[in-house]
Design a protein around this motif. Structure first.
Motif, PDB file in Angstrom:
ATOM      1  N   ILE A 186       5.480   1.118   1.096  1.00 53.96           N
ATOM      2  CA  ILE A 186       4.276   1.509   1.828  1.00 53.96           C
ATOM      3  C   ILE A 186       3.050   1.459   0.922  1.00 53.96           C
ATOM      4  N   LYS A 187       3.185   2.029  -0.277  1.00 54.55           N
ATOM      5  CA  LYS A 187       2.063   2.060  -1.218  1.00 54.55           C
ATOM      6  C   LYS A 187       1.646   0.644  -1.617  1.00 54.55           C
ATOM      7  N   PHE A 188       2.625  -0.215  -1.874  1.00 54.70           N
ATOM      8  CA  PHE A 188       2.326  -1.595  -2.261  1.00 54.70           C
ATOM      9  C   PHE A 188       1.713  -2.351  -1.085  1.00 54.70           C
ATOM     10  N   SER A 189       2.250  -2.114   0.102  1.00 52.89           N
ATOM     11  CA  SER A 189       1.765  -2.784   1.303  1.00 52.89           C
ATOM     12  C   SER A 189       0.297  -2.482   1.567  1.00 52.89           C
ATOM     13  N   VAL A 235       4.811  -7.214   1.263  1.00 53.71           N
ATOM     14  CA  VAL A 235       5.065  -7.268  -0.176  1.00 53.71           C
ATOM     15  C   VAL A 235       5.617  -8.645  -0.552  1.00 53.71           C
ATOM     16  N   ILE A 236       6.550  -9.160   0.242  1.00 54.82           N
ATOM     17  CA  ILE A 236       7.087 -10.500  -0.013  1.00 54.82           C
ATOM     18  C   ILE A 236       5.980 -11.540   0.093  1.00 54.82           C
ATOM     19  N   ALA A 237       5.146 -11.419   1.115  1.00 55.82           N
ATOM     20  CA  ALA A 237       4.075 -12.392   1.338  1.00 55.82           C
ATOM     21  C   ALA A 237       3.069 -12.400   0.186  1.00 55.82           C
ATOM     22  N   ILE A 238       2.700 -11.213  -0.311  1.00 61.03           N
ATOM     23  CA  ILE A 238       1.727 -11.180  -1.406  1.00 61.03           C
ATOM     24  C   ILE A 238       2.361 -11.713  -2.696  1.00 61.03           C
ATOM     25  N   PHE A 239       3.646 -11.475  -2.886  1.00 61.93           N
ATOM     26  CA  PHE A 239       4.342 -12.055  -4.049  1.00 61.93           C
ATOM     27  C   PHE A 239       4.301 -13.580  -3.979  1.00 61.93           C
ATOM     28  N   LEU A 240       4.586 -14.133  -2.807  1.00 57.42           N
ATOM     29  CA  LEU A 240       4.599 -15.585  -2.637  1.00 57.42           C
ATOM     30  C   LEU A 240       3.208 -16.171  -2.827  1.00 57.42           C
ATOM     31  N   PRO A 284       5.546 -19.770   3.101  1.00 57.54           N
ATOM     32  CA  PRO A 284       5.507 -18.822   4.231  1.00 57.54           C
ATOM     33  C   PRO A 284       4.556 -17.648   4.050  1.00 57.54           C
ATOM     34  N   ALA A 285       3.892 -17.518   2.918  1.00 60.58           N
ATOM     35  CA  ALA A 285       3.067 -16.334   2.641  1.00 60.58           C
ATOM     36  C   ALA A 285       2.032 -16.080   3.733  1.00 60.58           C
ATOM     37  N   MET A 302       1.783 -13.135  11.186  1.00 59.12           N
ATOM     38  CA  MET A 302       2.771 -12.528  12.083  1.00 59.12           C
ATOM     39  C   MET A 302       2.643 -11.002  12.080  1.00 59.12           C
ATOM     40  N   VAL A 303       2.430 -10.425  10.903  1.00 59.32           N
ATOM     41  CA  VAL A 303       2.231  -8.971  10.818  1.00 59.32           C
ATOM     42  C   VAL A 303       0.977  -8.563  11.579  1.00 59.32           C
ATOM     43  N   THR A 304      -0.077  -9.362  11.468  1.00 59.41           N
ATOM     44  CA  THR A 304      -1.307  -9.080  12.212  1.00 59.41           C
ATOM     45  C   THR A 304      -1.041  -9.056  13.717  1.00 59.41           C
ATOM     46  N   GLY A 305      -0.258 -10.022  14.199  1.00 64.36           N
ATOM     47  CA  GLY A 305       0.069 -10.060  15.623  1.00 64.36           C
ATOM     48  C   GLY A 305       0.840  -8.832  16.066  1.00 64.36           C
ATOM     49  N   ILE A 306       1.758  -8.378  15.238  1.00 66.53           N
ATOM     50  CA  ILE A 306       2.565  -7.199  15.586  1.00 66.53           C
ATOM     51  C   ILE A 306       1.702  -5.945  15.621  1.00 66.53           C
ATOM     52  N   LEU A 307       0.799  -5.811  14.648  1.00 67.55           N
ATOM     53  CA  LEU A 307       0.002  -4.590  14.539  1.00 67.55           C
ATOM     54  C   LEU A 307      -1.167  -4.533  15.519  1.00 67.55           C
ATOM     55  N   LEU A 308      -1.688  -5.690  15.921  1.00 68.80           N
ATOM     56  CA  LEU A 308      -2.917  -5.686  16.722  1.00 68.80           C
ATOM     57  C   LEU A 308      -2.749  -6.190  18.148  1.00 68.80           C
ATOM     58  N   LEU A 309      -1.614  -6.752  18.494  1.00 68.79           N
ATOM     59  CA  LEU A 309      -1.376  -7.200  19.873  1.00 68.79           C
ATOM     60  C   LEU A 309      -0.523  -6.181  20.618  1.00 68.79           C
ATOM     61  N   PRO A 310      -0.874  -5.844  21.854  1.00 71.25           N
ATOM     62  CA  PRO A 310      -2.186  -6.122  22.446  1.00 71.25           C
ATOM     63  C   PRO A 310      -3.188  -5.056  22.046  1.00 71.25           C
ATOM     64  N   THR A 311      -4.448  -5.435  21.923  1.00 68.28           N
ATOM     65  CA  THR A 311      -5.476  -4.445  21.649  1.00 68.28           C
ATOM     66  C   THR A 311      -6.103  -3.997  22.956  1.00 68.28           C
ATOM     67  N   ARG A 312      -6.289  -2.704  23.098  1.00 71.96           N
ATOM     68  CA  ARG A 312      -6.876  -2.170  24.330  1.00 71.96           C
ATOM     69  C   ARG A 312      -8.308  -1.698  24.106  1.00 71.96           C
TER      70      ARG A 312
END
Length: 376
Positions: free
Chosen positions: A311-314, A18-23, A56-57, A63-73
Motif C-alpha cells: 500500500i505504501k509503495f503503491s 508496484v509491478i508496473a512501476i518496477f517495469l 506491460p507497465a 487497467m488500474v485506472t479503469g478499475i478505480l474510476l469506472l464508472p464515475t458518477r
C-alpha cells in the motif's frame, strides 16, 4: 496513477502498481546503457530479453485506472476539477524542473557534457533561452529532458474521455462490453498491418487518418479490460487461470522479444520500426498484460506487513514516475564499474533507482500538504 477514495482497498491493485512501476523504471534503466555498451555483439540479445519484459507497465497502470474510476458518477466538471488537477500540478512542477535542469548545471559551473550523465540521449544546452523554450512547449509536448511525461499527456486525455466512456460502461452489460473488447482486440493488429500490409489501412489516406477501428483503438480498451475482469472474473479454477496466464505471457513475450530482436538487428532501422513490437496497444503486449493481471488478481494476501508495504509503495508510484529520471544516470555511473555482466548491472541499477525514488517520495510526501500535491 490517481486513486478513487474507497473504504475498502483492493490489495491486488497495489501489487499491480508496484509491478508496473518496477517495469517502467527497468525500461528507463536499459535506455541509459551507453552507446559503447550497446555496440557489444550480445547487447541485442540481452537487451531484447530484458527490455521485452517491461512492456506491460503502462497498460497495467491504465487497467488500474479503469478499475478505480469506472464508472464515475461525478458531474463532468466536478470530475475534471478533482481528478485532472491532481495530475496537472505535479506534471507542471516536474516538467519545469526537468527542463530547467540543464540551465542549472551551467549556473553551477558544470560542463555541458554533465547533462548527458542524467539524460543520455538529449542534446546538451545550458542556455536559459533553450530551457525557457522547452518550458513554453509543455502545453504541447514533452522535451528530451522530460521523456517520461508522455504518459501524463495520455493519462490526462483518458481522464477527459473517462466521464463520457463511463456513461456507456455503467449502462452496458457483460455481452456488450465483450463486443467492445473484441473489436478493440482487432484494432491491436493495426500497427503490424500498417507496417507489413499497407500503410493506408481501412480508409486511412493522405486526407484521413481516422480509419475503420480508430474509435475502438488505443488505451480505452485497457480501461475497459481492467473493469471487466474485476466485475466479470474468469469462472474457472485458479490453476487453470494460472495456466492460461502462463500460455498468454509466453506467446506475448515470445512475439515481443523475437520481433524486437530481429528488427533491431538490422542496421539503420527507423525509430518506428525499432518500437513496432514494443507498441503498448498491440496483441503481444496485451497478452503479457492480461497474464500479469490475472496472476495478481488471483494472488493470496495474508501477510499484514507485506500488505502494508504494498500500500505504501503503491501510493508513491506516481511520485516515483515523476522524479526517478534524476536518479537513473547517476546510479548507472555507480554500478557500471562493477565487475559484472551489463544485464546484472542494469538490474542492480533498476532496484537502486526504484528504492531511492521511493524513499525520496516518502520524504517529500511527509512534509505535508504541498509535498503530497507535488508528488501526486
Amino acid at each position: 496513477m490517481k486513486e478513487k477514495v474507497s473504504t475498502q482497498r483492493i490489495v491486488f491493485l497495489d501489487l499491480i502498481k508496484v509491478i508496473a512501476i518496477f517495469l517502467m523504471v527497468a525500461n528507463h534503466c536499459v535506455d541509459n546503457v551507453t552507446p559503447m555498451e550497446r555496440a557489444e555483439p550480445w547487447y541485442n540479445l540481452w537487451g531484447s530479453v530484458y527490455n521485452s519484459f517491461t512492456r506491460p507497465a503502462i497498460p497495467l497502470f491504465v487497467m488500474v485506472t479503469g478499475i478505480l474510476l469506472l464508472p464515475t458518477r461525478m458531474a463532468m466538471g466536478k470530475f475534471y476539477k478533482k481528478k485532472i488537477s491532481r495530475l496537472v500540478t505535479p506534471f507542471l512542477v516536474w516538467s519545469v524542473l526537468y527542463n530547467l535542469f540543464p540551465w542549472f548545471t551551467g549556473v553551477m559551473g558544470c560542463e555541458p557534457s554533465s547533462i548527458n550523465l542524467f539524460f543520455k540521449w538529449a542534446e546538451p544546452s545550458q542556455t536559459f533561452s533553450d530551457a525557457l523554450k522547452n518550458i513554453c512547449m509543455i502545453p504541447f509536448n514533452f522535451s528530451a529532458f522530460a521523456v517520461q511525461m508522455w504518459y501524463v499527456y495520455m493519462l490526462i486525455g483518458i481522464y477527459l474521455y473517462l466521464p463520457i466512456f463511463s456513461a456507456w460502461v455503467e449502462k452496458s452489460d457483460k455481452k456488450s462490453q465483450r463486443i467492445f473488447l473484441g473489436i478493440w482486440m482487432v484494432s491491436l493488429f493495426v500497427p503490424y498491418l500498417r507496417n507489413f500490409l499497407t500503410q493506408n489501412l481501412w480508409g486511412e489516406c493522405s486526407w484521413n487518418e481516422f480509419g475503420l477501428f480508430y474509435y475502438f483503438a488505443g488505451f480505452s480498451g485497457y480501461l475497459l479490460l481492467g473493469y471487466h475482469l474485476v466485475n466479470y472474473p474468469l469462472q474457472f479454477s485458479k490453476m487453470k487461470k494460472y495456466l492460461l496466464a502462463l500460455v498468454a505471457f509466453a506467446i506475448g513475450y515470445g512475439v515481443t522479444m523475437i520481433g524486437f530482436k530481429e528488427t533491431t538487428a538490422v542496421p539503420g532501422q527507423s525509430e518506428e520500426m525499432v518500437e513496432l513490437f514494443f507498441t503498448f496497444c498491440s496483441p503481444n503486449v496485451a497478452l503479457m498484460t492480461f497474464a500479469i493481471f490475472i496472476v495478481c488478481q488471483n494472488a493470496t494476501f495474508s501477510n499484514a506487513k507485506l500488505n502494508g508495504f504494498l500500500i505504501k509503495f503503491s501510493i508513491c508510484t506516481f511520485g516515483i514516475w515523476m522524479c526517478h529520471y534524476f536518479f537513473v544516470g547517476p546510479i548507472y555511473l555507480l554500478v557500471r564499474s562493477l565487475d559484472a555482466p551489463v544485464l546484472l548491472k542494469v538490474f542492480i541499477e533498476n532496484i537502486l533507482v526504484l528504492l531511492l525514488s521511493f524513499v525520496f517520495v516518502l520524504i517529500v510526501r511527509s512534509t505535508g500538504k504541498w509535498g503530497k500535491i507535488i508528488m501526486g
